[in-house]
Design a protein around this motif. Structure first.
Motif, PDB file in Angstrom:
ATOM      1  N   GLY A   1       0.808  -1.213   0.000  1.00  0.00           N
ATOM      2  CA  GLY A   1       0.000   0.000   0.000  1.00  0.00           C
ATOM      3  C   GLY A   1       0.837   1.258   0.000  1.00  0.00           C
ATOM      4  O   GLY A   1       1.705   1.436   0.859  1.00  0.00           O
TER       5      GLY A   1
ATOM      6  N   ASN B   1       0.575  -4.042  -7.885  1.00  0.00           N
ATOM      7  CA  ASN B   1      -0.781  -4.417  -7.495  1.00  0.00           C
ATOM      8  C   ASN B   1      -1.715  -4.693  -8.663  1.00  0.00           C
ATOM      9  O   ASN B   1      -2.702  -5.408  -8.497  1.00  0.00           O
ATOM     10  CB  ASN B   1      -1.398  -3.309  -6.633  1.00  0.00           C
TER      11      ASN B   1
ATOM     12  N   SER C   1      -8.383  -8.272  -2.887  1.00  0.00           N
ATOM     13  CA  SER C   1      -8.662  -6.843  -2.960  1.00  0.00           C
ATOM     14  C   SER C   1      -8.524  -6.291  -1.548  1.00  0.00           C
ATOM     15  O   SER C   1      -7.519  -6.507  -0.880  1.00  0.00           O
ATOM     16  CB  SER C   1     -10.052  -6.602  -3.549  1.00  0.00           C
ATOM     17  N   SER C   2      -9.538  -5.628  -1.057  1.00  0.00           N
ATOM     18  CA  SER C   2      -9.498  -4.993   0.259  1.00  0.00           C
ATOM     19  C   SER C   2     -10.825  -4.270   0.442  1.00  0.00           C
ATOM     20  O   SER C   2     -11.550  -4.037  -0.533  1.00  0.00           O
ATOM     21  CB  SER C   2      -8.338  -3.985   0.301  1.00  0.00           C
TER      22      SER C   2
ATOM     23  N   GLY D   1     -11.014  -1.507  -1.846  1.00  0.00           N
ATOM     24  CA  GLY D   1     -11.407  -1.641  -3.247  1.00  0.00           C
ATOM     25  C   GLY D   1     -12.807  -1.129  -3.500  1.00  0.00           C
ATOM     26  O   GLY D   1     -13.246  -1.046  -4.654  1.00  0.00           O
TER      27      GLY D   1
ATOM     28  N   TYR E   1      -3.003   3.559  -3.608  1.00  0.00           N
ATOM     29  CA  TYR E   1      -3.415   2.233  -3.144  1.00  0.00           C
ATOM     30  C   TYR E   1      -4.859   1.926  -3.531  1.00  0.00           C
ATOM     31  O   TYR E   1      -5.144   0.859  -4.098  1.00  0.00           O
ATOM     32  CB  TYR E   1      -3.255   2.132  -1.628  1.00  0.00           C
ATOM     33  N   HIS E   2      -5.766   2.849  -3.227  1.00  0.00           N
ATOM     34  CA  HIS E   2      -7.171   2.608  -3.553  1.00  0.00           C
ATOM     35  C   HIS E   2      -7.388   2.537  -5.059  1.00  0.00           C
ATOM     36  O   HIS E   2      -8.230   1.762  -5.534  1.00  0.00           O
ATOM     37  CB  HIS E   2      -8.053   3.689  -2.928  1.00  0.00           C
TER      38      HIS E   2
ATOM     39  N   THR F   1      -5.391   1.175  -7.137  1.00  0.00           N
ATOM     40  CA  THR F   1      -5.058  -0.189  -7.560  1.00  0.00           C
ATOM     41  C   THR F   1      -6.122  -1.190  -7.133  1.00  0.00           C
ATOM     42  O   THR F   1      -6.446  -2.123  -7.877  1.00  0.00           O
ATOM     43  CB  THR F   1      -3.690  -0.636  -6.999  1.00  0.00           C
ATOM     44  N   LYS F   2      -6.666  -1.019  -5.933  1.00  0.00           N
ATOM     45  CA  LYS F   2      -7.647  -1.994  -5.454  1.00  0.00           C
ATOM     46  C   LYS F   2      -9.003  -1.827  -6.142  1.00  0.00           C
ATOM     47  O   LYS F   2      -9.704  -2.821  -6.380  1.00  0.00           O
ATOM     48  CB  LYS F   2      -7.779  -1.904  -3.933  1.00  0.00           C
TER      49      LYS F   2
ATOM     50  N   VAL G   1      -8.470  -3.721  -9.233  1.00  0.00           N
ATOM     51  CA  VAL G   1      -8.581  -5.171  -9.025  1.00  0.00           C
ATOM     52  C   VAL G   1     -10.044  -5.597  -9.025  1.00  0.00           C
ATOM     53  O   VAL G   1     -10.413  -6.623  -9.618  1.00  0.00           O
ATOM     54  CB  VAL G   1      -7.890  -5.585  -7.710  1.00  0.00           C
ATOM     55  N   GLU G   2     -10.893  -4.818  -8.371  1.00  0.00           N
ATOM     56  CA  GLU G   2     -12.323  -5.144  -8.342  1.00  0.00           C
ATOM     57  C   GLU G   2     -12.915  -5.139  -9.751  1.00  0.00           C
ATOM     58  O   GLU G   2     -13.630  -6.062 -10.150  1.00  0.00           O
ATOM     59  CB  GLU G   2     -13.068  -4.137  -7.456  1.00  0.00           C
TER      60      GLU G   2
ATOM     61  N   GLU H   1     -12.003  -9.564   0.200  1.00  0.00           N
ATOM     62  CA  GLU H   1     -11.859  -8.175   0.630  1.00  0.00           C
ATOM     63  C   GLU H   1     -11.595  -8.101   2.135  1.00  0.00           C
ATOM     64  O   GLU H   1     -12.511  -7.959   2.931  1.00  0.00           O
ATOM     65  CB  GLU H   1     -13.131  -7.396   0.284  1.00  0.00           C
TER      66      GLU H   1
END
Length: 273
Positions: free
Chosen positions: A85, A105, A132-133, A136, A146-147, A149-150, A153-154, A175
């Motif tokens: 991150g 990522n 993800s997280s 995401g 960071y967000h 990239t997530k 990913v979603e 997540e």
């Protein structure tokens, strides 16, 4: 015959816990990491193959996939877990660090997936699990990279679902919320430039707010995420998204039912913005 999972970023945290969890369930495990010496304990386990893989190095990806298949004859599940991150004011990041965040990522995830897909396509089966997280689907201040990239990913995972489902390949998204890993250590890239004076009051509020959140809420163990990953792989349902951790369930639930102004206002209030 035992099934096989390939895991990226298996040297610590969620990746290592998942390697151990699947091993304990009788799976073959290809545990990949940038520095294989970090996986000596995993390498001592039966049916665990530790391989060098850097998601930003195409050659290492191809080699790890090839060696893993040579060892266990197949890859039934891919867990794209490697990542870190980057937080801080966008202006404080050099373009090199911005590219590194997305190369790891996002591009790295796509590269590993692309390397494994021919084998799953030939087998007409397989499962891809992308970590993800909560980040995401929601954001915190100074998490632009960071967000970004997530969220990517979603979107990639959801779109990939459409093209792979007819081939017998499933795509799942896990997540996690706050997890007891070293995310705040070597997996956390914080940039700040104190000469950018206008940002400093907000940076101070964010750092204090995040610390208060961590003190108020104890993160879940990586083993909890490993169990959620196992459920995603084995539950036989068409479900796509799997929150991991009580805070993830709560926050993502609120994100779905609240409008932007209300939800983002709550985050600002919690962080003292």
């Amino acid at each position: 015959m035992a099934q096989t999972i390939l895991i990226t970023g298996a040297s610590s945290g969620i990746g290592k816990a998942t390697a151990q969890f699947f091993h304990d369930k009788g799976w073959n495990v290809i545990a990949t990491m940038r520095k294989t010496e970090a996986g000596e304990d995993l390498a001592g386990l039966d049916n665990v193959f530790v391989a060098q893989l850097d998601v930003t190095d195409p050659g290492s990806i191809e080699q790890a996939v090839s060696d893993g298949i040579a060892r266990f004859s197949a890859i039934d599940v891919l867990l794209n877990n490697a990542g870190y991150g980057a937080y801080g004011p966008l202006e404080a990041f050099a373009m090199e660090r911005i590219r590194r965040q997305f190369d790891t990522n996002v591009i790295g995830l796509l590269a590993v997936t692309k390397a494994v897909l021919p084998h799953m396509r030939a087998a007409k089966s397989g499962t891809i699990v992308n970590i993800s997280s909560i980040g995401g689907q929601m954001t915190f201040p100074f998490g632009t990279l960071y967000h970004g990239t997530k969220f990517a990913v979603e979107g990639m995972s959801e779109a990939l679902h459409f093209e792979l489902e007819p081939l017998g390949i499933k795509v799942k998204i896990v997540e996690p919320g706050m997890i007891k890993t070293d995310f705040g250590g070597r997996s956390f890239d914080f940039a700040n430039d104190e000469t950018l004076a206008e940002y400093q009051p907000s940076v101070a509020k964010m750092m204090a707010g995040m610390q208060a959140m961590q003190e108020q809420q104890d993160g879940s163990e990586p083993e909890l995420v490993a169990e959620v990953i196992y459920t995603a792989v084995t539950d036989g349902t068409p479900a796509m998204r799997y929150p991991a951790g009580p805070d993830a369930v709560e926050l993502l639930g609120n994100r779905k039912k609240l409008d932007d102004l209300t939800f983002i206002g709550g985050i600002k209030q919690q962080l003292g913005f």
